[in-house]
Design a protein around this motif. Structure first.
Motif, PDB file in Angstrom:
ATOM      1  N   ALA A  64     -27.041  36.093 -34.776  1.00 13.23           N
ATOM      2  CA  ALA A  64     -25.862  36.815 -34.294  1.00 13.23           C
ATOM      3  C   ALA A  64     -25.174  36.029 -33.184  1.00 13.23           C
ATOM      4  O   ALA A  64     -23.947  35.901 -33.170  1.00 13.23           O
ATOM      5  N   SER A  65     -25.942  35.466 -32.279  1.00 11.81           N
ATOM      6  CA  SER A  65     -25.366  34.668 -31.187  1.00 11.81           C
ATOM      7  C   SER A  65     -24.644  33.444 -31.728  1.00 11.81           C
ATOM      8  O   SER A  65     -23.554  33.095 -31.259  1.00 11.81           O
ATOM      9  N   ASP A  66     -25.224  32.793 -32.732  1.00  8.93           N
ATOM     10  CA  ASP A  66     -24.561  31.647 -33.351  1.00  8.93           C
ATOM     11  C   ASP A  66     -23.243  32.071 -33.993  1.00  8.93           C
ATOM     12  O   ASP A  66     -22.223  31.395 -33.835  1.00  8.93           O
ATOM     13  N   ALA A  67     -23.256  33.194 -34.703  1.00  7.12           N
ATOM     14  CA  ALA A  67     -22.028  33.685 -35.338  1.00  7.12           C
ATOM     15  C   ALA A  67     -20.973  34.011 -34.284  1.00  7.12           C
ATOM     16  O   ALA A  67     -19.784  33.701 -34.464  1.00  7.12           O
ATOM     17  N   LEU A  68     -21.391  34.605 -33.170  1.00  2.63           N
ATOM     18  CA  LEU A  68     -20.439  34.939 -32.109  1.00  2.63           C
ATOM     19  C   LEU A  68     -19.892  33.685 -31.443  1.00  2.63           C
ATOM     20  O   LEU A  68     -18.726  33.632 -31.067  1.00  2.63           O
TER      21      LEU A  68
ATOM     22  N   ALA B  25     -20.077  45.182 -37.533  1.00  5.49           N
ATOM     23  CA  ALA B  25     -20.645  46.065 -36.513  1.00  5.49           C
ATOM     24  C   ALA B  25     -22.047  45.540 -36.187  1.00  5.49           C
ATOM     25  O   ALA B  25     -22.917  45.535 -37.049  1.00  5.49           O
ATOM     26  N   LEU B  26     -22.214  45.065 -34.968  1.00  2.33           N
ATOM     27  CA  LEU B  26     -23.524  44.597 -34.523  1.00  2.33           C
ATOM     28  C   LEU B  26     -24.149  45.682 -33.650  1.00  2.33           C
ATOM     29  O   LEU B  26     -23.543  46.133 -32.678  1.00  2.33           O
ATOM     30  N   ALA B  27     -25.352  46.109 -34.015  1.00  2.00           N
ATOM     31  CA  ALA B  27     -26.076  47.125 -33.260  1.00  2.00           C
ATOM     32  C   ALA B  27     -27.085  46.435 -32.358  1.00  2.00           C
ATOM     33  O   ALA B  27     -27.842  45.574 -32.811  1.00  2.00           O
ATOM     34  N   TRP B  28     -27.094  46.827 -31.084  1.00  2.00           N
ATOM     35  CA  TRP B  28     -27.929  46.176 -30.079  1.00  2.00           C
ATOM     36  C   TRP B  28     -28.840  47.179 -29.397  1.00  2.00           C
ATOM     37  O   TRP B  28     -28.456  48.322 -29.157  1.00  2.00           O
TER      38      TRP B  28
ATOM     39  N   VAL C 144     -31.042  42.516 -27.745  1.00  2.00           N
ATOM     40  CA  VAL C 144     -31.559  42.209 -29.068  1.00  2.00           C
ATOM     41  C   VAL C 144     -30.689  42.860 -30.144  1.00  2.00           C
ATOM     42  O   VAL C 144     -30.459  44.073 -30.110  1.00  2.00           O
ATOM     43  N   CYS C 145     -30.220  42.042 -31.070  1.00  2.00           N
ATOM     44  CA  CYS C 145     -29.462  42.552 -32.208  1.00  2.00           C
ATOM     45  C   CYS C 145     -30.476  43.121 -33.199  1.00  2.00           C
ATOM     46  O   CYS C 145     -31.407  42.434 -33.617  1.00  2.00           O
ATOM     47  N   VAL C 146     -30.296  44.386 -33.582  1.00  2.00           N
ATOM     48  CA  VAL C 146     -31.274  45.036 -34.447  1.00  2.00           C
ATOM     49  C   VAL C 146     -30.731  45.401 -35.826  1.00  2.00           C
ATOM     50  O   VAL C 146     -31.511  45.725 -36.722  1.00  2.00           O
ATOM     51  N   HIS C 147     -29.407  45.365 -36.009  1.00  2.00           N
ATOM     52  CA  HIS C 147     -28.856  45.757 -37.306  1.00  2.00           C
ATOM     53  C   HIS C 147     -27.413  45.295 -37.399  1.00  2.00           C
ATOM     54  O   HIS C 147     -26.741  45.091 -36.389  1.00  2.00           O
ATOM     55  N   VAL C 148     -26.944  45.147 -38.654  1.00  2.00           N
ATOM     56  CA  VAL C 148     -25.580  44.693 -38.927  1.00  2.00           C
ATOM     57  C   VAL C 148     -24.989  45.576 -40.019  1.00  2.00           C
ATOM     58  O   VAL C 148     -25.667  45.912 -40.988  1.00  2.00           O
ATOM     59  N   GLY C 149     -23.727  45.930 -39.855  1.00  5.33           N
ATOM     60  CA  GLY C 149     -22.976  46.656 -40.880  1.00  5.33           C
ATOM     61  C   GLY C 149     -21.548  46.155 -40.880  1.00  5.33           C
ATOM     62  O   GLY C 149     -21.208  45.216 -40.144  1.00  5.33           O
ATOM     63  N   VAL C 150     -20.714  46.774 -41.680  1.00 10.54           N
ATOM     64  CA  VAL C 150     -19.294  46.406 -41.710  1.00 10.54           C
ATOM     65  C   VAL C 150     -18.467  47.688 -41.788  1.00 10.54           C
ATOM     66  O   VAL C 150     -18.827  48.634 -42.495  1.00 10.54           O
ATOM     67  N   LEU C 151     -17.387  47.726 -41.020  1.00 14.31           N
ATOM     68  CA  LEU C 151     -16.536  48.904 -40.979  1.00 14.31           C
ATOM     69  C   LEU C 151     -15.606  48.924 -42.187  1.00 14.31           C
ATOM     70  O   LEU C 151     -14.934  47.928 -42.471  1.00 14.31           O
ATOM     71  N   VAL C 152     -15.585  50.057 -42.880  1.00 18.14           N
ATOM     72  CA  VAL C 152     -14.680  50.267 -44.011  1.00 18.14           C
ATOM     73  C   VAL C 152     -13.994  51.614 -43.819  1.00 18.14           C
ATOM     74  O   VAL C 152     -14.475  52.464 -43.069  1.00 18.14           O
TER      75      VAL C 152
ATOM     76  N   TYR D 164     -27.722  53.741 -31.905  1.00 18.52           N
ATOM     77  CA  TYR D 164     -28.039  52.536 -31.136  1.00 18.52           C
ATOM     78  C   TYR D 164     -27.450  52.655 -29.735  1.00 18.52           C
ATOM     79  O   TYR D 164     -26.393  53.254 -29.540  1.00 18.52           O
ATOM     80  N   PRO D 165     -28.104  52.031 -28.750  1.00 23.17           N
ATOM     81  CA  PRO D 165     -27.557  52.060 -27.391  1.00 23.17           C
ATOM     82  C   PRO D 165     -26.175  51.404 -27.285  1.00 23.17           C
ATOM     83  O   PRO D 165     -25.351  51.811 -26.478  1.00 23.17           O
ATOM     84  N   ARG D 166     -25.936  50.376 -28.134  1.00 20.83           N
ATOM     85  CA  ARG D 166     -24.660  49.664 -28.056  1.00 20.83           C
ATOM     86  C   ARG D 166     -24.294  49.142 -29.436  1.00 20.83           C
ATOM     87  O   ARG D 166     -25.128  48.533 -30.118  1.00 20.83           O
ATOM     88  N   VAL D 167     -23.061  49.384 -29.847  1.00 18.28           N
ATOM     89  CA  VAL D 167     -22.528  48.813 -31.076  1.00 18.28           C
ATOM     90  C   VAL D 167     -21.226  48.094 -30.696  1.00 18.28           C
ATOM     91  O   VAL D 167     -20.376  48.663 -30.016  1.00 18.28           O
TER      92      VAL D 167
END
Length: 127
Positions: free
Chosen positions: A57-61, A76-79, A83-91, A120-123
């Protein structure tokens, strides 16, 4: 087209077209539905290894994504902490914002964006 993704299966390291992990699904949807550049595959990333997911995730950012407001096609990166714990995409479906996600327990699904954020605490959103 979203229905096609909902008929896929979860698979670690899945990059499609019938099996995806969370990053693979977000990567494909962003590219195929929204015409965004195809992101690196990061196929070596083990979804359960959150440190490895965070490094990817850090490399992508650093190289491919910029922060944005929630919008269709945004990743959507969930933190949890740093620590990045999950990835989704907004539709958007029927005028509502959803996160298209997949994981081992549920497979692909549409989750209301607010419900995703509440887990998640932060998205953060990136395009």
């Amino acid at each position: 087209m979203i229905a096609d993704y909902l008929q896929t299966r979860y698979r670690r390291h899945g990059r499609g077209p019938v099996e995806y992990d969370c990053y693979g699904l977000a990567r494909a949807v962003r590219h195929e539905m929204f015409g965004r550049p195809l992101m690196p595959s990061y196929v070596e990333v083990v979804p359960d290894d959150k440190r490895m997911l965070t490094r990817a995730a850090s490399d992508a950012l650093d190289h491919h994504l910029k922060p944005c407001d929630p919008k269709p096609g945004a990743i959507a990166l969930a933190w949890r902490g740093r620590v990045c714990v999950h990835v989704g995409v907004l539709v958007v479906v029927d005028g509502r914002r959803w996160i298209l996600e997949t994981d081992e327990g549920t497979g692909p699904q549409l989750v209301p964006a607010r419900s995703f954020a509440a887990r998640y605490p932060r998205v953060e959103f990136y395009d």
